[in-house]
Design an enzyme around this catalytic site. Structure first.
Site, PDB file in Angstrom:
ATOM      1  N   ARG A 153      57.562  49.276  44.062  1.00  0.00           N
ATOM      2  CA  ARG A 153      56.802  50.402  44.607  1.00  0.00           C
ATOM      3  C   ARG A 153      57.555  51.171  45.685  1.00  0.00           C
ATOM      4  O   ARG A 153      56.981  52.072  46.290  1.00  0.00           O
ATOM      5  CB  ARG A 153      55.451  49.900  45.109  1.00  0.00           C
ATOM      6  CG  ARG A 153      54.605  49.344  43.959  1.00  0.00           C
ATOM      7  CD  ARG A 153      53.176  49.072  44.366  1.00  0.00           C
ATOM      8  NE  ARG A 153      52.390  48.734  43.182  1.00  0.00           N
ATOM      9  CZ  ARG A 153      51.917  47.524  42.896  1.00  0.00           C
ATOM     10  NH1 ARG A 153      52.127  46.514  43.719  1.00  0.00           N
ATOM     11  NH2 ARG A 153      51.223  47.331  41.803  1.00  0.00           N
ATOM     12  N   THR A 197      56.791  43.083  44.451  1.00  0.00           N
ATOM     13  CA  THR A 197      56.779  44.445  43.910  1.00  0.00           C
ATOM     14  C   THR A 197      56.479  45.475  44.995  1.00  0.00           C
ATOM     15  O   THR A 197      56.683  46.660  44.787  1.00  0.00           O
ATOM     16  CB  THR A 197      55.727  44.596  42.785  1.00  0.00           C
ATOM     17  OG1 THR A 197      54.443  44.243  43.295  1.00  0.00           O
ATOM     18  CG2 THR A 197      56.070  43.708  41.595  1.00  0.00           C
ATOM     19  N   GLY A 213      51.733  36.833  43.719  1.00  0.00           N
ATOM     20  CA  GLY A 213      51.642  35.454  43.251  1.00  0.00           C
ATOM     21  C   GLY A 213      50.281  34.819  43.341  1.00  0.00           C
ATOM     22  O   GLY A 213      50.142  33.629  43.061  1.00  0.00           O
ATOM     23  N   GLY A 214      49.253  35.583  43.727  1.00  0.00           N
ATOM     24  CA  GLY A 214      47.921  35.009  43.829  1.00  0.00           C
ATOM     25  C   GLY A 214      47.383  34.495  42.517  1.00  0.00           C
ATOM     26  O   GLY A 214      46.415  33.732  42.496  1.00  0.00           O
ATOM     27  N   TRP A 285      49.684  42.417  48.304  1.00  0.00           N
ATOM     28  CA  TRP A 285      50.325  43.257  47.304  1.00  0.00           C
ATOM     29  C   TRP A 285      50.931  44.540  47.874  1.00  0.00           C
ATOM     30  O   TRP A 285      51.926  45.039  47.350  1.00  0.00           O
ATOM     31  CB  TRP A 285      49.303  43.668  46.241  1.00  0.00           C
ATOM     32  CG  TRP A 285      48.976  42.620  45.236  1.00  0.00           C
ATOM     33  CD1 TRP A 285      47.963  41.706  45.294  1.00  0.00           C
ATOM     34  CD2 TRP A 285      49.646  42.357  44.000  1.00  0.00           C
ATOM     35  NE1 TRP A 285      47.960  40.912  44.177  1.00  0.00           N
ATOM     36  CE2 TRP A 285      48.990  41.289  43.366  1.00  0.00           C
ATOM     37  CE3 TRP A 285      50.748  42.952  43.363  1.00  0.00           C
ATOM     38  CZ2 TRP A 285      49.382  40.787  42.127  1.00  0.00           C
ATOM     39  CZ3 TRP A 285      51.142  42.461  42.130  1.00  0.00           C
ATOM     40  CH2 TRP A 285      50.468  41.386  41.527  1.00  0.00           C
ATOM     41  N   ASN A 303      43.279  37.933  45.876  1.00  0.00           N
ATOM     42  CA  ASN A 303      42.333  36.928  45.412  1.00  0.00           C
ATOM     43  C   ASN A 303      42.805  35.498  45.659  1.00  0.00           C
ATOM     44  O   ASN A 303      43.996  35.234  45.809  1.00  0.00           O
ATOM     45  CB  ASN A 303      42.080  37.112  43.913  1.00  0.00           C
ATOM     46  CG  ASN A 303      43.364  37.079  43.105  1.00  0.00           C
ATOM     47  OD1 ASN A 303      44.015  38.108  42.962  1.00  0.00           O
ATOM     48  ND2 ASN A 303      43.753  35.918  42.595  1.00  0.00           N
ATOM     49  N   ASP A 346      37.970  38.070  40.712  1.00  0.00           N
ATOM     50  CA  ASP A 346      39.264  38.725  40.866  1.00  0.00           C
ATOM     51  C   ASP A 346      39.124  40.135  41.453  1.00  0.00           C
ATOM     52  O   ASP A 346      39.819  41.064  41.069  1.00  0.00           O
ATOM     53  CB  ASP A 346      40.009  38.797  39.534  1.00  0.00           C
ATOM     54  CG  ASP A 346      41.508  39.021  39.736  1.00  0.00           C
ATOM     55  OD1 ASP A 346      41.946  40.176  39.706  1.00  0.00           O
ATOM     56  OD2 ASP A 346      42.234  38.042  39.982  1.00  0.00           O
ATOM     57  N   ASP A 348      40.048  41.300  44.356  1.00  0.00           N
ATOM     58  CA  ASP A 348      40.854  41.200  45.567  1.00  0.00           C
ATOM     59  C   ASP A 348      41.029  42.545  46.258  1.00  0.00           C
ATOM     60  O   ASP A 348      40.875  43.600  45.652  1.00  0.00           O
ATOM     61  CB  ASP A 348      42.222  40.579  45.283  1.00  0.00           C
ATOM     62  CG  ASP A 348      42.923  41.181  44.077  1.00  0.00           C
ATOM     63  OD1 ASP A 348      42.247  41.675  43.162  1.00  0.00           O
ATOM     64  OD2 ASP A 348      44.155  41.155  44.040  1.00  0.00           O
TER      65      ASP A 348
END
Length: 577
Positions: A153, A197, A213-214, A285, A303, A346, A348
């Site tokens: 990103r 990312t 990685g959640g 994230w 999450n 999910d 999050d």
């Protein structure tokens, strides 16, 4: 409401975060790290801390992926405005080597654009002509595990260096002029499910980075590295070793019952001893916001793990699904607010927080921190305590909210993508509005027992499934931050994934997965201009000015998560000469 086109690419029976877990060894990724090309012009000056501090007060450069530390994504330039935006034309198209999803927000410094691609290519190009200066290709490690696409990103810049985090969980620092690698450090272990990312943030001699990685059973964090050497300075774990059970909340941020069985959870905690904190998830994230006046860093946390099977992770699972504040200098915890405790849907928190101004509880204007949730609400917080001041009306339909997942599947709206996914919002401070790109995707939630897989594959504990025959669509919503009311909405045929840009020309830009890149009137939502980019426009737009001319830039590479058409282009628009 008008009829919306169904998104055929998402009508599969099972939807696992839009993409399978990938174990990547080589593939399309270059086998050796390399920088090729030539140095950028000497006229390009280093991005000092002073420039970064003032980034959102000037109308020349785009120095951070979300504009500045406040992350308003508001560009003060108004050469392109509601009167002339219909005349916008392409100025150039830069095509990369990677035909894969693009979620990059370019950084522009003194007429040079720095942009990234999937698989961690980094390009420095002329922001007016598209001429390439230098190009870096990252060499991946032997194992790379990631969710939702091989995206990157964007970069951060500070004191003659630029910084990129990689899919194999490294931080790489480059000489801004030449692209030469100055240092490289391992952020976390990719074999345990960690990947990167997000775009880092450069501030106060530090490079801040969270982690993906959640979905793999990691223990989330935000880390600060020394910008000159790569030395680790501090770590804040989003999952505390003790106290992650929280307060046993039974209601969400809006006051609705989440249908938790607290008695059963407490019994499970007593049996487990609470030692599951190392695999409880809580990825970060998106890029944090920074308040240099108070030395506070604000970020949102994803999450818990496993996503849908909550029986083996009793308690509130702090600090998942939360907005958190830490001290910039030390990483010390300052405050948090949890939107959703013990998440089994999910949902999050992923859209980056924004520091701006709005009415407080007393009606007087004050500094606030806002976040757009997958729930479809915009949340407005007090910056000192993160106490919730207000939440907006739901921007998208909600049905059967907090229905618990079942083995057979339980239907609930919103679906697992939102609401507001990772999409960065934008703010027009003059109008007092924030603009959010939303998704409407009805889903059923399915749960099943699942043992920790050791970080090698997705650990969902079930699945969320799109529902064949039900419409899926997008909505760009303008929300009054002072009242929480939607002032206007513009619906799109497909779910919105990418991000928003607002400008002083009273314009709002965002793209669609079908390739349309659109400009709207910031005051009433009227569509004023559209361009067909040929691939999904699923990246946040940016704006900048060179030699007195304003430009709008956006990547068109599609999206893995929603399977939008892939491409490899960054498009730059301006007014006719």
């Amino acid at each position: 409401m008008k009829q919306h086109q169904r998104l055929k690419a998402l009508s599969s029976a099972m939807f696992l975060l839009g993409a399978s877990a990938l174990v990547q060894a080589g593939g399309e990724v270059p086998q050796a790290a390399a920088t090729t090309g030539k140095a950028i012009p000497e006229s390009v000056k280093a991005v000092t801390q002073a420039r970064l501090t003032a980034a959102e007060k000037q109308d020349k450069d785009w120095l951070q992926v979300n504009g500045g530390y406040a992350q308003t994504r508001y560009f003060p330039g108004k050469q392109i405005n509601t009167d002339n935006v219909a005349k916008l034309v392409p100025k150039f198209v830069f095509q990369t080597q990677i035909m894969e999803s693009m979620e990059t927000a370019p950084v522009v410094v003194d007429g040079v654009m720095f942009l990234t691609t999937s698989y961690n290519h980094l390009h420095a190009i002329n922001a007016v002509t598209g001429e390439e200066y230098w190009h870096y290709k990252h060499k991946m490690g032997p194992v790379t595990v990631y969710c939702c696409g091989p995206n990157n990103r964007g970069i951060a810049a500070l004191d003659g260096m630029v910084y990129m985090a990689t899919l194999d969980a490294k931080m790489v620092a480059f000489d801004m002029k030449t692209g030469k690698v100055m240092w490289e450090t391992q952020i976390a272990d990719p074999e345990k499910g960690y990947s990167e990312t997000m775009a880092p943030v450069a501030v106060d001699g530090k490079i801040l980075i969270g982690t993906n990685g959640g979905e793999y059973g990691i223990r989330g964090f935000v880390k600060a590295f020394d910008a000159k050497t790569g030395k680790l300075l501090w770590t804040f774990h989003t999952i505390p070793e003790k106290g992650h059970e929280g307060v046993w909340a039974t209601k969400d941020a809006t006051g609705r019952d989440m249908k938790r069985n607290i008695e059963a959870e407490k019994a499970e905690l007593a049996k487990s001893g609470g030692d599951f904190y190392k695999t409880l998830g809580g990825g970060v994230w998106m890029t944090p916001a920074v308040d240099l006046e108070t030395n506070m860093v604000y970020f949102v946390v994803g999450n818990p793990s496993p996503d849908l099977y909550g029986d083996i992770r009793p308690g509130d699972n702090l600090y998942t699904d939360s907005i958190v504040a830490v001290d910039l200098k030390t990483g010390e915890y300052k405050a948090h607010f949890q939107y959703l405790a013990h998440d089994v849907w999910d949902l999050d928190a992923v859209s980056p927080p924004i520091i701006t101004e709005a009415a407080g509880k007393d009606g007087k204007k004050q500094k606030v921190v806002i976040h757009g949730g997958k729930t479809g609400h915009v949340y407005v917080h007090d910056p000192k305590t993160l106490e919730l001041i207000r939440f907006s009306e739901a921007m998208v339909p909600q049905e059967n909210m907090w229905t618990l997942p079942t083995p057979e599947g339980a239907r609930m709206l919103v679906g697992a993508n939102g609401g507001v996914e990772w999409n960065p919002m934008a703010v027009n401070p003059t109008l007092g509005l924030t603009y959010a790109a939303n998704l409407h995707q009805p889903m059923t939630y399915h749960v099943e027992k699942a043992a920790y897989p050791g970080g090698e594959k997705l650990w969902l504990g079930g699945a969320f499934k799109v529902i064949p025959g039900e419409d899926q669509w997008g909505r760009l919503a303008a929300v009054d931050m002072n009242t929480g009311k939607m002032t206007w909405k513009a619906d799109t045929d497909e779910p919105l994934m990418g991000g928003v840009l607002a400008t002083a020309g009273n314009l709002v830009f965002t793209g669609e997965g079908n390739g349309h890149f659109n400009a709207y009137d910031a005051r009433d939502g009227k569509k004023l201009w559209s361009f067909m980019a040929g691939a999904g426009v699923n990246a946040p737009p940016v704006s900048y000015t060179v030699d007195g001319k304003q430009y709008i830039a956006v990547a068109a590479g599609g999206n893995t998560q929603l399977n939008f058409k892939r491409g490899n282009s960054v498009l730059v628009f301006g007014l006719p000469d």
